[in-house]
Design a protein around this motif. Structure first.
Motif, PDB file in Angstrom:
ATOM      1  N   LEU A 111       0.839  -1.195   0.000  1.00 52.53           N
ATOM      2  CA  LEU A 111       0.000   0.000   0.000  1.00 52.53           C
ATOM      3  C   LEU A 111       0.874   1.244   0.000  1.00 52.53           C
ATOM      4  O   LEU A 111       1.763   1.399   0.842  1.00 52.53           O
ATOM      5  N   GLN A 152      -0.179   4.429   0.310  1.00 50.61           N
ATOM      6  CA  GLN A 152      -0.825   5.584   0.919  1.00 50.61           C
ATOM      7  C   GLN A 152      -1.065   5.256   2.387  1.00 50.61           C
ATOM      8  O   GLN A 152      -1.182   4.085   2.758  1.00 50.61           O
ATOM      9  N   ALA A 211      -2.768   4.551   5.923  1.00 49.64           N
ATOM     10  CA  ALA A 211      -4.037   3.939   6.303  1.00 49.64           C
ATOM     11  C   ALA A 211      -3.982   3.547   7.772  1.00 49.64           C
ATOM     12  O   ALA A 211      -2.898   3.376   8.352  1.00 49.64           O
ATOM     13  N   PHE A 264     -10.420  -1.796   1.957  1.00 47.25           N
ATOM     14  CA  PHE A 264     -10.791  -0.690   2.820  1.00 47.25           C
ATOM     15  C   PHE A 264     -12.181  -0.918   3.392  1.00 47.25           C
ATOM     16  O   PHE A 264     -13.057  -1.479   2.737  1.00 47.25           O
ATOM     17  N   LEU A 302      -9.794  -1.140   7.980  1.00 46.55           N
ATOM     18  CA  LEU A 302      -8.670  -0.512   7.298  1.00 46.55           C
ATOM     19  C   LEU A 302      -9.171   0.775   6.666  1.00 46.55           C
ATOM     20  O   LEU A 302      -9.892   0.749   5.671  1.00 46.55           O
ATOM     21  N   GLN A 345      -8.701   4.539   4.998  1.00 48.55           N
ATOM     22  CA  GLN A 345      -7.819   5.423   4.238  1.00 48.55           C
ATOM     23  C   GLN A 345      -7.625   6.741   4.976  1.00 48.55           C
ATOM     24  O   GLN A 345      -8.553   7.274   5.584  1.00 48.55           O
ATOM     25  N   SER A 403     -14.126   4.729  13.452  1.00 44.28           N
ATOM     26  CA  SER A 403     -14.212   4.223  12.089  1.00 44.28           C
ATOM     27  C   SER A 403     -15.647   4.156  11.597  1.00 44.28           C
ATOM     28  O   SER A 403     -15.902   4.171  10.405  1.00 44.28           O
ATOM     29  N   ASN A 436     -15.761   5.501   3.039  1.00 44.35           N
ATOM     30  CA  ASN A 436     -14.606   4.730   2.628  1.00 44.35           C
ATOM     31  C   ASN A 436     -14.932   3.418   1.975  1.00 44.35           C
ATOM     32  O   ASN A 436     -14.019   2.675   1.632  1.00 44.35           O
TER      33      ASN A 436
END
Length: 489
Positions: free
Chosen positions: A31, A33, A35, A387, A391, A393, A413, A420
């Motif tokens: 990955l 990016q 997270a 995602f 998980l 972003q 979350s 997401n």
């Protein structure tokens, strides 16, 4: 949501994890990016490592705290601009609570309303060297890295306002577990590097700093900072943040007491990065050591032991180049073997390090073959990143919002579901430099301008101006590639 293939039946007494270690490692190593992992560490004993518990475990042992002003100015509070004290966690907690006992203790010169304190970058293997059983409270094996525990991790304990200047790490990617309180992370992608005005002064191996104080940017001096794309996340206890390779980050504590634990994960790309770091060290040490010592330029970060000699630096460079080609040959050999046997597993071992310690040999640049080879994992083979609630972003900030504005990814979350859906020692090899401490109330070090840049009225270029150009990451990358091409056999 994660697919059924990422789940496994829990063992007796084991919490159900949303991802298997294999799937988690696949995500971490591929990955690109940032997270946040949720619901992955609920059974870790380390979640009980709040400051009060750690104070009892350390039982009066002193550790070093870095102190800075809560006042935010236009210049980053680099470590060369901070003050330092040695204190127990008990004394730190008393100071943060405003107890009278602090009137004569190590924090007596620092009013809590004006200063923050940070016991940052503490090697767990060192501060708990007499209690090795505590290492097992941290279980990075759940993230696909068997054998990695607290021994390969570092501890961070801070008061409200404690922060790390904006920088990127030359080596690896980073996993960060939040234990107590909340920290706000401001992350910028590698593509923003030129907009962040990178500098190697103060010099610290494997840390490239930004000249910009992202908490209060000087847009007159650094106008290109407007072009950055900030990704902001508030990390809550029990969450684990993935900071991918070469992502810039500015980190601040936003609660009265914060505790976090991190571990750097080795990548194949570290081998070339170490060549670049060796070149950088040679240039910085050679040029800065040749300056007039009375100039008063505090250029070496307190995390560094000393300005190593040219001879030693040349040894570092040759070790780095040699290890790079050793890794390259091993990779070619492994690919040939893999194609004939059908295996994609890597079995070589590696360690990366960041700091050097008094008495350390040039092993500071020791490069062994890489343990985890997923950085060469083909993107097309990677399934869609799962995602969802487990998980999350870390999203870019809206353009109209300042980099210090609203949080892009918050702690709960559930608020994000709809939005997401769709070898081992790491930086643990050596301790930080042990500074000579004084309890005298002297002029704070933060008043020293370590940036070294000339005032607008000055026309003469300084050594630091030259260095900023010579050791610019883009220049160093080009020099490293040219050097490796020349050395290639």
């Amino acid at each position: 949501m994660a697919g059924a293939e990422s789940r496994r039946p829990p063992a007796p007494g084991e919490d159900v994890k949303p991802f298997t270690p294999e799937k988690t490692k696949e995500i971490v190593m591929s990955l690109q990016q940032p997270a946040v992992f949720c619901n992955m560490v609920g059974d870790w004993p380390a979640l009980h490592w709040n400051a009060k518990y750690l104070s009892a475990v350390l039982d009066g042992k002193t550790i070093q705290f870095r102190l800075g002003l809560k006042t935010v100015d236009l210049v980053p509070q680099f470590e060369t601009r901070c003050n330092y004290v040695k204190a127990t966690l008990e004394e730190f907690l008393a100071w943060s609570c405003g107890q009278l006992s602090c009137l004569s203790g190590p924090f007596s010169c620092y009013e809590y309303s004006k200063y923050w304190a940070y016991a940052d970058y503490k090697y767990i293997a060192r501060i708990f060297e007499d209690k090795p059983e505590i290492f097992q409270d941290i279980r990075w094996s759940d993230f696909g890295f068997p054998g990695r525990s607290g021994k390969e991790s570092t501890l961070w304990i801070g008061s409200e306002g404690a922060n790390t200047p904006c920088h990127l790490d030359s080596y690896g990617c980073n996993l960060v577990l939040q234990v107590q309180g909340r920290k706000r992370w401001h992350l910028f992608p590698p593509g923003d590097t030129s907009f962040l005005y990178p500098t190697r002064i103060p010099y610290e191996e494997s840390s490239i700093f930004s000249k910009v104080n992202v908490a209060n940017p000087d847009l007159k001096r650094f106008p290109e900072f407007r072009n950055t794309t900030a990704h902001v996340v508030t990390l809550n206890p029990g969450q684990v943040l993935l900071v991918p390779r070469h992502w810039w980050h500015y980190v601040e504590s936003i609660d009265p007491i914060t505790v976090s634990i991190n571990s750097w994960i080795e990548l194949d790309a570290d081998h070339e990065a170490r060549v670049e770091e060796a070149i950088t060290r040679m240039l910085v040490c050679a040029i800065k050591s040749a300056e007039n010592p009375s100039a008063g330029d505090v250029w070496l970060n307190p995390t560094e032991v000393e300005a190593t000699s040219h001879e030693i630096n040349l040894q570092y460079l040759n070790k780095a180049v040699s290890a790079y080609f050793k890794c390259q040959k091993a990779s070619v050999s492994e690919q040939a073997c893999s194609s004939s046997t059908g295996t994609e597993q890597r079995t070589s071992a590696s360690r990366k390090r960041k700091k050097r310690e008094v008495g350390c040999e040039p092993e500071g640049y020791r490069l062994l073959t890489h343990e985890f080879g997923f950085s060469s994992f083909k993107a097309e083979k990677l399934q869609k990143i799962p995602f969802g609630p487990h998980l999350i972003q870390v999203l870019p900030q809206p353009q109209e919002t300042s980099s210090m504005g609203a949080v892009a990814v918050e702690s709960d979350s559930r608020d994000l579901l709809h939005e997401n859906e769709g070898g081992h020692f790491g930086k643990l090899h050596c301790t930080r430099k042990q500074l000579v401490m004084s309890n005298d109330c002297e002029t704070p070090a933060h008043q020293i301008d370590s940036d070294g840049s000339p005032n607008a009225s000055e026309t003469a270029l300084s050594t630091n101006d030259l260095l900023d150009c010579l050791v610019n990451p883009h220049v160093i990358n080009l020099v490293a590639r040219l050097l490796l091409e020349r050395t290639r056999v």
